[in-house]
Scaffold this active site. Structure first.
Site, PDB file in Angstrom:
ATOM      1  N   PHE A 177     -15.333  27.034  14.391  1.00 25.17           N
ATOM      2  CA  PHE A 177     -14.279  26.111  13.966  1.00 25.17           C
ATOM      3  C   PHE A 177     -13.084  26.823  13.338  1.00 25.17           C
ATOM      4  O   PHE A 177     -11.978  26.281  13.296  1.00 25.17           O
ATOM      5  CB  PHE A 177     -14.848  25.084  12.964  1.00 25.17           C
ATOM      6  CG  PHE A 177     -14.956  25.621  11.548  1.00 25.17           C
ATOM      7  CD1 PHE A 177     -13.857  25.602  10.695  1.00 25.17           C
ATOM      8  CD2 PHE A 177     -16.150  26.163  11.074  1.00 25.17           C
ATOM      9  CE1 PHE A 177     -13.952  26.113   9.401  1.00 25.17           C
ATOM     10  CE2 PHE A 177     -16.243  26.675   9.789  1.00 25.17           C
ATOM     11  CZ  PHE A 177     -15.141  26.657   8.947  1.00 25.17           C
ATOM     12  N   LYS A 228     -16.765  26.311  25.512  1.00 19.20           N
ATOM     13  CA  LYS A 228     -17.334  25.239  24.662  1.00 19.20           C
ATOM     14  C   LYS A 228     -16.806  25.521  23.254  1.00 19.20           C
ATOM     15  O   LYS A 228     -17.386  26.306  22.503  1.00 19.20           O
ATOM     16  CB  LYS A 228     -18.866  25.317  24.714  1.00 19.20           C
ATOM     17  CG  LYS A 228     -19.612  24.031  24.397  1.00 19.20           C
ATOM     18  CD  LYS A 228     -19.355  23.423  23.058  1.00 19.20           C
ATOM     19  CE  LYS A 228     -20.005  24.120  21.892  1.00 19.20           C
ATOM     20  NZ  LYS A 228     -19.527  23.613  20.572  1.00 19.20           N
ATOM     21  N   GLU A 279     -16.938  21.751  18.049  1.00 20.32           N
ATOM     22  CA  GLU A 279     -16.811  20.290  18.122  1.00 20.32           C
ATOM     23  C   GLU A 279     -16.009  19.739  16.948  1.00 20.32           C
ATOM     24  O   GLU A 279     -15.619  18.577  16.936  1.00 20.32           O
ATOM     25  CB  GLU A 279     -18.197  19.640  18.199  1.00 20.32           C
ATOM     26  CG  GLU A 279     -19.123  19.872  17.006  1.00 20.32           C
ATOM     27  CD  GLU A 279     -19.890  21.203  17.045  1.00 20.32           C
ATOM     28  OE1 GLU A 279     -19.340  22.197  17.572  1.00 20.32           O
ATOM     29  OE2 GLU A 279     -21.019  21.231  16.533  1.00 20.32           O
ATOM     30  N   ARG A 280     -15.758  20.598  15.927  1.00 19.86           N
ATOM     31  CA  ARG A 280     -15.022  20.117  14.758  1.00 19.86           C
ATOM     32  C   ARG A 280     -13.510  20.226  14.954  1.00 19.86           C
ATOM     33  O   ARG A 280     -12.755  19.494  14.342  1.00 19.86           O
ATOM     34  CB  ARG A 280     -15.452  20.890  13.515  1.00 19.86           C
ATOM     35  CG  ARG A 280     -16.886  20.516  13.121  1.00 19.86           C
ATOM     36  CD  ARG A 280     -17.360  21.297  11.944  1.00 19.86           C
ATOM     37  NE  ARG A 280     -18.420  22.220  12.325  1.00 19.86           N
ATOM     38  CZ  ARG A 280     -18.835  23.211  11.569  1.00 19.86           C
ATOM     39  NH1 ARG A 280     -18.292  23.438  10.413  1.00 19.86           N
ATOM     40  NH2 ARG A 280     -19.812  23.996  11.971  1.00 19.86           N
ATOM     41  N   SER A 294     -21.690  31.895  13.366  1.00 19.94           N
ATOM     42  CA  SER A 294     -22.526  32.390  12.263  1.00 19.94           C
ATOM     43  C   SER A 294     -23.649  33.287  12.800  1.00 19.94           C
ATOM     44  O   SER A 294     -24.028  33.200  13.975  1.00 19.94           O
ATOM     45  CB  SER A 294     -23.111  31.204  11.504  1.00 19.94           C
ATOM     46  OG  SER A 294     -23.867  30.418  12.390  1.00 19.94           O
ATOM     47  N   CYS A 328     -13.487  35.096   9.111  1.00 13.70           N
ATOM     48  CA  CYS A 328     -14.594  36.055   9.216  1.00 13.70           C
ATOM     49  C   CYS A 328     -14.193  37.408   8.657  1.00 13.70           C
ATOM     50  O   CYS A 328     -15.033  38.245   8.374  1.00 13.70           O
ATOM     51  CB  CYS A 328     -15.019  36.201  10.663  1.00 13.70           C
ATOM     52  SG  CYS A 328     -13.693  36.821  11.676  1.00 13.70           S
ATOM     53  N   GLU A 351     -23.314  34.485   3.070  1.00 10.31           N
ATOM     54  CA  GLU A 351     -21.920  34.260   3.433  1.00 10.31           C
ATOM     55  C   GLU A 351     -21.556  32.852   2.957  1.00 10.31           C
ATOM     56  O   GLU A 351     -22.090  31.863   3.476  1.00 10.31           O
ATOM     57  CB  GLU A 351     -21.752  34.357   4.958  1.00 10.31           C
ATOM     58  CG  GLU A 351     -20.311  34.193   5.385  1.00 10.31           C
ATOM     59  CD  GLU A 351     -20.112  34.104   6.903  1.00 10.31           C
ATOM     60  OE1 GLU A 351     -20.970  33.524   7.595  1.00 10.31           O
ATOM     61  OE2 GLU A 351     -19.083  34.592   7.376  1.00 10.31           O
TER      62      GLU A 351
HETATM   63  P1  NAD Z   1     -21.483  28.073  13.921  1.00  4.83           P
HETATM   64  O1  NAD Z   1     -22.373  29.208  14.191  1.00  4.83           O
HETATM   65  O2  NAD Z   1     -22.018  26.900  13.181  1.00  4.83           O
HETATM   66  O3  NAD Z   1     -20.914  27.464  15.308  1.00  4.83           O
HETATM   67  C1  NAD Z   1     -20.340  28.271  16.294  1.00  4.83           C
HETATM   68  C2  NAD Z   1     -20.555  27.616  17.660  1.00  4.83           C
HETATM   69  O4  NAD Z   1     -21.957  27.515  17.910  1.00  4.83           O
HETATM   70  C3  NAD Z   1     -19.976  26.213  17.757  1.00  4.83           C
HETATM   71  O5  NAD Z   1     -19.358  26.066  19.014  1.00  4.83           O
HETATM   72  C4  NAD Z   1     -21.209  25.315  17.633  1.00  4.83           C
HETATM   73  O6  NAD Z   1     -21.098  24.118  18.361  1.00  4.83           O
HETATM   74  C5  NAD Z   1     -22.323  26.174  18.197  1.00  4.83           C
HETATM   75  N1  NAD Z   1     -23.614  25.903  17.565  1.00  4.83           N
HETATM   76  C6  NAD Z   1     -23.827  25.544  16.264  1.00  4.83           C
HETATM   77  N2  NAD Z   1     -25.143  25.388  16.034  1.00  4.83           N
HETATM   78  C7  NAD Z   1     -25.779  25.634  17.201  1.00  4.83           C
HETATM   79  C8  NAD Z   1     -27.157  25.648  17.595  1.00  4.83           C
HETATM   80  N3  NAD Z   1     -28.130  25.350  16.741  1.00  4.83           N
HETATM   81  N4  NAD Z   1     -27.449  25.966  18.866  1.00  4.83           N
HETATM   82  C9  NAD Z   1     -26.476  26.272  19.748  1.00  4.83           C
HETATM   83  N5  NAD Z   1     -25.153  26.269  19.427  1.00  4.83           N
HETATM   84  C10 NAD Z   1     -24.808  25.972  18.169  1.00  4.83           C
HETATM   85  O7  NAD Z   1     -20.179  28.655  13.196  1.00  4.83           O
HETATM   86  P2  NAD Z   1     -18.967  27.865  12.553  1.00  4.83           P
HETATM   87  O8  NAD Z   1     -19.412  27.203  11.296  1.00  4.83           O
HETATM   88  O9  NAD Z   1     -18.262  27.051  13.582  1.00  4.83           O
HETATM   89  O10 NAD Z   1     -17.995  29.095  12.194  1.00  4.83           O
HETATM   90  C11 NAD Z   1     -18.103  29.853  11.023  1.00  4.83           C
HETATM   91  C12 NAD Z   1     -18.910  31.114  11.250  1.00  4.83           C
HETATM   92  O11 NAD Z   1     -18.338  31.889  12.286  1.00  4.83           O
HETATM   93  C13 NAD Z   1     -18.943  32.025  10.026  1.00  4.83           C
HETATM   94  O12 NAD Z   1     -20.233  32.529   9.884  1.00  4.83           O
HETATM   95  C14 NAD Z   1     -17.974  33.140  10.396  1.00  4.83           C
HETATM   96  O13 NAD Z   1     -18.195  34.380   9.747  1.00  4.83           O
HETATM   97  C15 NAD Z   1     -18.213  33.248  11.854  1.00  4.83           C
HETATM   98  N6  NAD Z   1     -17.089  33.892  12.531  1.00  4.83           N
HETATM   99  C16 NAD Z   1     -17.256  35.178  12.928  1.00  4.83           C
HETATM  100  C17 NAD Z   1     -16.212  35.839  13.547  1.00  4.83           C
HETATM  101  C18 NAD Z   1     -16.359  37.264  13.982  1.00  4.83           C
HETATM  102  O14 NAD Z   1     -15.473  37.756  14.651  1.00  4.83           O
HETATM  103  N7  NAD Z   1     -17.435  37.962  13.681  1.00  4.83           N
HETATM  104  C19 NAD Z   1     -14.995  35.179  13.779  1.00  4.83           C
HETATM  105  C20 NAD Z   1     -14.880  33.857  13.359  1.00  4.83           C
HETATM  106  C21 NAD Z   1     -15.939  33.220  12.739  1.00  4.83           C
END
Ligand code: NAD
Length: 498
Positions: free
Chosen positions: A149, A173, A176-177, A226, A281, A383
């Site tokens: 997101f 994909k 969704e937020r 994450s 991140c 985190e």
């Molecule tokens: P998230 O992991 O909750 O979601 C990321 C994606 O995964 C979304 O599209 C979501 O729909 C999907 N997803 C969520 N739960 C799932 C599941 N159980 N099974 C399959 N798919 C699932 O992350 P977020 O809250 O949207 O974003 C924040 C996180 O992203 C933080 O941990 C941040 O550090 C990380 N991030 C990392 C980088 C990097 O370059 N390393 C960059 C941006 C964000």
């Protein structure tokens, strides 16, 4: 209520999924849209369309692809304010930050415009008598991206722009937020001349993600999010035979040496810890002060600066910090602050009680600072992904490096010093993927590659730059002999060029 649909084969579609998700305006704390959640069938439809489009797109010359990218670049620049406003509406980040995100995404397009020379491969003449050898980077097929997101435009652009430039077709994909900006990007790419089916967007949650991970016609999956989900994506996608890069979470440390200019450091830390309400991140979430004098002065300097921050909706011109993404996330951050207090960290700035006039339901939280944080504390280990900065105290650089190296994450880090040898020691030894020297958020430019180490990345390749090209292509090596006379009798010996 406005409905956010999928974008498949150049057209909007509701799909046949029965479920929807809620999209909020976080500054108001109000639901503003429904987003359609893709079913397994919807994902399948998008993949079939992309597979068909691949036949033509992969044969379109890189020069023609580049011309579409040049046009896309132009359109993005023309629409940058509109795109930034869409980011602010669904994510909450302040407009200047949203514009910065767009610029970072556009830089990937600018890099990808060089695709004809980036895909040149290698050639060696006369590797044997009359024998030449060359390698050709070729597209993989249908690639997919699953994104978080916090950068709803830039992170998808790390992926689909590079993949499509390399001749692949793509199914995204997005989170969704914050689903809407990806659709506007798809519309603009189409307007730039991208054939239908090359770039598709499906919305959804785990059902859509699992359908992607299991689909036999998807050749590569890029993920950013994450760490627990990154691990899951990496394992599942690899189990299904796909190439995968999965970028995870972070806990980024900034080391402050006694010789640093602490006014410059405090400016840098406040921006890096609290910008985008800590939801980056590459945000700095831990400052490691070398020496108590540095730590004490930093606390005072950060306090002075935080008092002046304006917390307000991202649409207000002078707002420094907008809301966080959801009510649940707000409560999670608040509960981490409670945890820190219970763990005996010293709360020097408390951002919990944050009132924004006329936005009482908005998901706002102020900046917080903990001093005397130690490695056994949960506020250090997890985190938090909010505007909470932990200050640790280390006696020397060696201890500071040890703290960082023993942390399971390895996304970004930085050091503030005026001493070249100190910076050199830090840069060469630190076990982190992206390092800043007097730069608090060391995000590489698009012509370098972005990615962390340890629990911040699962897979071998980073995104964009040369690693992006490598991820989205496979090398074919050709050994060709063109002698005047080909036949010299069959031989079953091991072929060598001797
Ligand atoms: P998230 O992991 O909750 O979601 C990321 C994606 O995964 C979304 O599209 C979501 O729909 C999907 N997803 C969520 N739960 C799932 C599941 N159980 N099974 C399959 N798919 C699932 O992350 P977020 O809250 O949207 O974003 C924040 C996180 O992203 C933080 O941990 C941040 O550090 C990380 N991030 C990392 C980088 C990097 O370059 N390393 C960059 C941006 C964000």
């Amino acid at each position: 209520m406005k409905q956010v649909q999928h974008f498949i084969n150049g057209q909007y579609s509701k799909g046949n999924g029965q479920r929807t998700g809620d999209v909020f305006n976080p500054a108001l704390g109000q639901k503003t849209k429904d987003v359609c959640f893709a079913s397994v069938d919807d994902v399948h439809t998008a993949v079939c369309v992309a597979k068909d489009a691949f036949l033509k797109w992969s044969k379109t010359t890189p020069l023609k692809r580049a011309r579409i990218l040049f046009k896309f670049n132009e359109l993005l620049r023309q629409h940058i304010d509109e795109l930034a406003a869409l980011l602010t509406e669904e994510h909450g980040k302040v407009l200047s930050d949203a514009k910065g995100e767009m610029i970072r995404g556009i830089e990937v397009v600018e890099y990808a415009c060089g695709i004809p020379s980036l895909l040149r491969g290698q050639f060696a003449e006369n590797v044997g008598t009359h024998v030449d050898s060359y390698s050709i980077p070729q597209a993989l097929g249908v690639c997919a991206g699953i994104t978080p997101f916090n950068f709803p435009a830039m992170v998808p652009m790390w992926m689909f722009v590079m993949a499509i430039a390399c001749g692949n077709t793509f199914v995204l994909k997005p989170s969704e937020r914050c689903p809407s900006v990806s659709l506007r990007l798809a519309e603009l790419f189409k307007e730039a001349g991208l054939p239908d089916g090359v770039f598709n967007v499906v919305h959804g949650d785990k059902e859509a993600v699992d359908a992607i991970l299991q689909h036999p016609d998807i050749k590569a999956v890029s993920f950013v999010g994450s760490t627990p989900i990154a691990k899951y994506i990496y394992t599942e996608a690899a189990n299904h035979g796909k190439r995968v890069q999965a970028l995870g979470g972070a806990k980024n440390h900034c080391v402050v040496m006694p010789d640093a200019d602490l006014n410059v450091v405090a400016d840098g830390l406040v921006g890096a810890a609290y910008g985008s309400s800590g939801q980056r991140c590459m945000a700095i979430s831990v400052a490691v002060a070398v020496g108590d004098i540095v730590a004490d002065q930093l606390v005072e300097k950060i306090k002075e600066r935080v008092e002046k921050l304006k917390i307000a909706p991202g649409t207000e011109a002078d707002s420094d910090m907008g809301p966080v993404i959801t009510k649940q996330h707000l409560e999670r951050i608040q509960s981490y602050i409670d945890t820190g207090i219970n763990e005996d960290a010293a709360l020097m700035i408390d951002g919990r009680d944050c009132q924004v006039p006329d936005h009482e339901d908005g998901f706002f939280i102020g900046a917080s600072l903990f001093d005397n944080v130690t490695r056994d504390m949960k506020i250090y280990q997890d985190e938090i992904f909010g505007p909470v900065l932990c200050l640790m105290r280390a006696p020397d650089l060696k201890t500071a490096i040890q703290i960082i190296d023993e942390n399971p994450y390895g996304n970004g880090t930085a050091i503030y010093t005026q001493h070249g040898a100190t910076a050199h020691e830090f840069v060469s030894n630190i076990q982190v993927g992206m390092v800043g020297v007097n730069v608090p958020i060391p995000v590489p430019m698009s012509f370098f590659s972005f990615g962390g180490w340890k629990q911040s990345l699962f897979g071998d390749t980073h995104t964009h730059g040369s690693e992006g090209i490598r991820f989205y292509t496979k090398l074919k090596n050709v050994t060709a002999r063109w002698p005047e006379q080909l036949t010299s009798g069959a031989s079953l010996k091991m072929p060598t060029m001797e």
